[in-house]
Structure formats: structure tokens, C-alpha cells
Scaffold this motif. Structure first.
Motif, PDB file in Angstrom:
ATOM      1  N   ALA A  32       0.836  -1.200   0.000  1.00  0.00           N
ATOM      2  CA  ALA A  32       0.000   0.000   0.000  1.00  0.00           C
ATOM      3  C   ALA A  32       0.875   1.254   0.000  1.00  0.00           C
ATOM      4  O   ALA A  32       1.902   1.324   0.675  1.00  0.00           O
ATOM      5  CB  ALA A  32      -0.906   0.013   1.227  1.00  0.00           C
ATOM      6  N   ASN A  33       0.474   2.250  -0.777  1.00  0.00           N
ATOM      7  CA  ASN A  33       1.186   3.516  -0.846  1.00  0.00           C
ATOM      8  C   ASN A  33       0.974   4.305   0.448  1.00  0.00           C
ATOM      9  O   ASN A  33      -0.158   4.485   0.903  1.00  0.00           O
ATOM     10  CB  ASN A  33       0.668   4.321  -2.045  1.00  0.00           C
ATOM     11  N   GLN A  34       2.061   4.779   1.049  1.00  0.00           N
ATOM     12  CA  GLN A  34       1.956   5.478   2.330  1.00  0.00           C
ATOM     13  C   GLN A  34       1.098   6.731   2.229  1.00  0.00           C
ATOM     14  O   GLN A  34       0.260   7.000   3.097  1.00  0.00           O
ATOM     15  CB  GLN A  34       3.348   5.850   2.843  1.00  0.00           C
ATOM     16  N   LYS A  35       1.284   7.506   1.182  1.00  0.00           N
ATOM     17  CA  LYS A  35       0.521   8.748   1.057  1.00  0.00           C
ATOM     18  C   LYS A  35      -0.966   8.476   0.921  1.00  0.00           C
ATOM     19  O   LYS A  35      -1.803   9.165   1.524  1.00  0.00           O
ATOM     20  CB  LYS A  35       1.042   9.561  -0.127  1.00  0.00           C
ATOM     21  N   SER A  36      -1.314   7.465   0.149  1.00  0.00           N
ATOM     22  CA  SER A  36      -2.730   7.139  -0.021  1.00  0.00           C
ATOM     23  C   SER A  36      -3.310   6.559   1.265  1.00  0.00           C
ATOM     24  O   SER A  36      -4.417   6.925   1.684  1.00  0.00           O
ATOM     25  CB  SER A  36      -2.905   6.144  -1.166  1.00  0.00           C
ATOM     26  N   PHE A  37      -2.573   5.654   1.900  1.00  0.00           N
ATOM     27  CA  PHE A  37      -3.089   4.978   3.091  1.00  0.00           C
ATOM     28  C   PHE A  37      -3.328   5.970   4.229  1.00  0.00           C
ATOM     29  O   PHE A  37      -4.341   5.873   4.946  1.00  0.00           O
ATOM     30  CB  PHE A  37      -2.113   3.896   3.535  1.00  0.00           C
ATOM     31  N   PHE A  38      -2.431   6.922   4.398  1.00  0.00           N
ATOM     32  CA  PHE A  38      -2.558   7.878   5.499  1.00  0.00           C
ATOM     33  C   PHE A  38      -3.190   9.205   5.059  1.00  0.00           C
ATOM     34  O   PHE A  38      -3.227  10.159   5.833  1.00  0.00           O
ATOM     35  CB  PHE A  38      -1.191   8.141   6.136  1.00  0.00           C
ATOM     36  N   ASP A  39      -3.676   9.262   3.826  1.00  0.00           N
ATOM     37  CA  ASP A  39      -4.355  10.447   3.296  1.00  0.00           C
ATOM     38  C   ASP A  39      -3.465  11.684   3.395  1.00  0.00           C
ATOM     39  O   ASP A  39      -3.833  12.709   3.983  1.00  0.00           O
ATOM     40  CB  ASP A  39      -5.686  10.677   4.021  1.00  0.00           C
ATOM     41  N   LEU A  40      -2.275  11.586   2.813  1.00  0.00           N
ATOM     42  CA  LEU A  40      -1.300  12.666   2.877  1.00  0.00           C
ATOM     43  C   LEU A  40      -1.238  13.445   1.567  1.00  0.00           C
ATOM     44  O   LEU A  40      -1.486  12.896   0.486  1.00  0.00           O
ATOM     45  CB  LEU A  40       0.092  12.100   3.183  1.00  0.00           C
ATOM     46  N   ASP A  41      -0.883  14.712   1.671  1.00  0.00           N
ATOM     47  CA  ASP A  41      -0.591  15.520   0.488  1.00  0.00           C
ATOM     48  C   ASP A  41       0.808  15.156  -0.018  1.00  0.00           C
ATOM     49  O   ASP A  41       1.666  14.733   0.764  1.00  0.00           O
ATOM     50  CB  ASP A  41      -0.587  17.010   0.844  1.00  0.00           C
ATOM     51  N   PRO A  42       1.070  15.384  -1.300  1.00  0.00           N
ATOM     52  CA  PRO A  42       2.465  15.288  -1.749  1.00  0.00           C
ATOM     53  C   PRO A  42       3.283  16.390  -1.086  1.00  0.00           C
ATOM     54  O   PRO A  42       2.782  17.505  -0.889  1.00  0.00           O
ATOM     55  CB  PRO A  42       2.368  15.482  -3.271  1.00  0.00           C
ATOM     56  N   PHE A  43       4.503  16.080  -0.696  1.00  0.00           N
ATOM     57  CA  PHE A  43       5.344  17.042   0.011  1.00  0.00           C
ATOM     58  C   PHE A  43       6.082  17.918  -0.993  1.00  0.00           C
ATOM     59  O   PHE A  43       5.825  19.105  -1.126  1.00  0.00           O
ATOM     60  CB  PHE A  43       6.305  16.293   0.924  1.00  0.00           C
TER      61      PHE A  43
END
Length: 367
Positions: free
Chosen positions: A43-54
Motif C-alpha cells: 500500500a502507498n503510504q501517502k494514499s493509506f494515510f491520506d497525505l498531500d504530496p510534500f
């Protein structure tokens, strides 16, 4: 508002629709434990934790080239003595419980005297073609028009000199070989400027990170007076060059407690710092009070995330809302997340940050 605008506006104390939802990259040692706790495989970390691209990194190489040959000198079940690609001879001890966080000791470094420095300079040729990708102009155009912040990471003065000489040797050299230290720092500053001159006007760079790690727990590794004497002129020269070429935000990456270095950085033109480690003695609310126009990134105590939801709630709510209100703050964990932080706690922490960002009500967890 896109991610690029949101991040820069937040860091520069300007209005934004909400704070950026970003996080320190999770290391494999921690991910291994989280997979056992239910984190989906691959699982992609950004998608899983609902993060913006940095941010997107500028593909200009500012490090040593060529690196040293990596070679093993001695190896057994307990340790490995080897030369790494920076030329350091190190002793890495076997890690069973927590691979990914290596315990090591340093035996020898490539620069011990002026002759060694003259040899090292050969590995810092600003004209080396590999410092820019072959399709540089295309990549520069794509990055300049991206909706994500464009970021350049510079292995700066203390960081690189420490790689060359080792921490203890470098600290002694400020006293024992001051002329050599001055030559090294001047050489590095000129190298960075000459290398960047070839392409910096081709690209819109939003952020520059000066990687230093020049502090430990409770104090910096170099005094403010020594910084002013040896490093400040080079900081000012390099930052002036960056400003003249359109860089909007400049920050220092420094673990530990920088203390009296912060006003020195500000005097040089630095806009902020990261990751604001709490265990080292940083207090974000006091930092904000003392330096009201200095941006802060990080500052969420990873030790509290390892406890329970109540501890996580108290850690977040004790600082994040107040700091967001004052501006210039992007919350994230204050360094690599340890493997003893439960996945459920980290998910809860990210949910709290997200609710605060969107102005949703936040309730304390049941005891």
C-alpha cells in the motif's frame, strides 16, 4: 489551492486554505512491524494515510563524485568493518531485532590533513557532466510547472565537512587547523554555487534544504560564536545567491537542539528549520514565541505516539492548534517513526491532524 501553493503559503506565514498534510517517510523497520498489525502489503503510504504530496526533488547532484569503492575489510557474525562510499572506515554491528537502524562506530575518515583535502577536492568537480541529467531542460520545465513544491537538498557545510573528517576530528580541527577549515568551507560554498549556476535559472526552485545535523541533545555541536566566525560568511554568500535566483524558502535540516544557532541562521537569511526534535529539548511553543517569523516543521514527539491514544491526543492538542493559528508551522513527526509505535496509534495521530486541518471537531479519546 494546490499542494505547491498551500505548502509555500503556510511556511511563509501567508493565508492558506488549510495546513499541508505531510509526514516523515516511514522506514522499512517500522513498516515491517506495521504489516504484522494489518498494514496492507504494497500500500502507498501517502494514499493509506491520506497525505498531500510534500515536494519534488531537483535532480542536480551536489555530492561527492566519484564515490569511494565500497569494500569489506573484516566480517564475522558480530560486526563488519568496511569502507563506505564516502571513504570512511566503519564498524557496523549485526542488528537482529531492528534492521534498518544500524549501530556502528567510526574508525577512520578520508580527510586528516591538507593533502587529503586536496585529494578530496578532485571528487567535487562542478563541471562533471553527471551532476545534471541528460534531459535537464525537459525535467526543469516539468518541475517548474508542477502543482507540487520544487525542492533542492544541499549537503551543506558542517554536514559535508563531518563526512570528510568525522565529528570529533572536525570539532578539534576548528581549533587545531582553523585555516584548513576555512579553506574547506569556502571551497564547498563555491562548489555549490558554480554547480548550480549552470541550471538554476532554468527551473523554478521553491525550497532549498541546507542539510546540517549540527546539534545533539540539549546543545548544538558548534557554538554560535564559532558558527559566526567560520560559517556565517559562507551561509550569507550562498543564501544571497539563492535569493538572486528566485528561491523563496530556505530551511536548515538539523536534528537535536540547535539553541543559539537559530538567531545565527535567521541573521544569515534562513526562513525555518526541521524536524524540531522534542527529546532533544525543543519546545515549539517557546520557539514560536521567541522567533515569531521563523517557520517550523515537525515537532510531534515520536515517543508519545508509542504510548496510547490519550497520550497521542495530548501531544497533538497541546501544540498543533496554537501553532497553526500563529502560522508558519507544518506538523509532522520529529524524526523517523520508531518500530515500537503501534500502527493504530499512528493512524489515530494522522486522523487528528486531518481533522484539525479541515476544522472538524476533535474529541478526546475515552480513558
Amino acid at each position: 489551492m494546490n499542494s505547491r501553493e498551500r505548502l509555500l503559503n503556510t511556511l511563509m506565514f501567508r493565508p492558506a486554505d488549510r495546513i499541508p498534510l505531510i509526514e516523515w517517510h516511514i522506514r522499512e523497520a517500522t513498516m515491517r512491524e506495521w504489516r504484522k498489525q494489518g498494514y496492507p502489503e504494497n500500500a502507498n503510504q501517502k494514499s493509506f494515510f491520506d497525505l498531500d504530496p510534500f515536494y519534488l526533488n531537483v535532480p542536480i547532484s551536489l555530492g561527492m563524485y566519484p564515490g569511494f569503492e565500497e569494500k569489506t575489510i573484516e566480517e564475522n557474525d558480530q560486526y563488519r568493518i568496511w569502507q563506505d562510499n564516502t571513504g570512511a572506515i566503519r564498524k557496523d554491528f549485526a542488528q537482529i531485532e531492528n534492521p534498518g537502524f544500524v549501530t556502528r562506530s567510526w574508525l577512520k575518515f578520508p580527510v586528516e590533513n591538507r593533502e587529503d583535502f586536496e585529494e578530496m577536492k578532485k571528487r567535487y568537480d562542478s563541471g562533471e557532466p553527471c551532476r545534471y541529467p541528460e534531459n535537464w531542460h525537459l525535467e526543469a520545465d516539468i518541475l517548474s510547472n508542477a502543482q507540487v513544491a520544487v525542492h533542492l537538498s544541499v549537503p551543506f557545510l558542517f554536514w559535508t565537512a563531518r563526512d570528510w573528517m568525522g565529528f570529533e576530528n572536525l570539532c578539534l580541527a576548528f581549533y587545531d587547523m582553523p585555516e584548513l577549515i576555512e579553506e574547506m568551507l569556502a571551497f564547498l560554498t563555491d562548489f555549490y554555487i558554480e554547480t548550480l549556476k549552470k541550471g538554476i535559472r532554468d527551473i523554478k526552485i521553491d525550497m532549498v534544504e541546507l542539510k546540517e545535523d549540527m546539534a545533539y541533545k540539549n546543545a548544538p555541536m558548534i557554538s554560535p560564536d564559532m558558527f559566526r566566525k567560520f560559517m556565517m560568511p559562507h551561509y550569507k554568500k550562498f543564501i544571497r545567491f539563492l535569493r538572486e535566483n528566485g528561491v523563496r524558502f530556505i530551511y536548515v535540516d538539523c536534528d537535536g537542539y540547535p539553541g543559539g544557532l537559530i538567531p545565527c541562521w535567521i541573521e544569515c537569511g534562513v526562513d525555518g528549520m526541521s524536524p524540531c526534535e522534542i527529546a532533544a529539548g525543543n519546545d515549539l511553543l517557546k520557539l514560536r514565541e521567541k522567533y515569531p517569523a521563523f517557520a517550523l516543521m515537525g515537532g510531534i514527539d515520536k515517543r508519545e505516539l508509542a504510548k496510547d491514544k490519550k497520550a497521542v491526543y495530548n501531544e497533538v492538542m497541546s501544540k498543533v492548534p496554537a501553532l497553526i493559528e500563529k502560522g508558519g508551522y507544518v506538523p509532522h513527526v520529529d524524526h523517523a517513526v520508531p518500530f515500537d509505535v503501534p500502527l493504530k496509534n499512528f493512524i489515530y495521530y494522522r486522523e487528528l491532524i486531518r481533522k484539525i486541518a479541515y476544522g472538524e471537531p476533535v474529541c478526546a479519546p475515552e480513558s
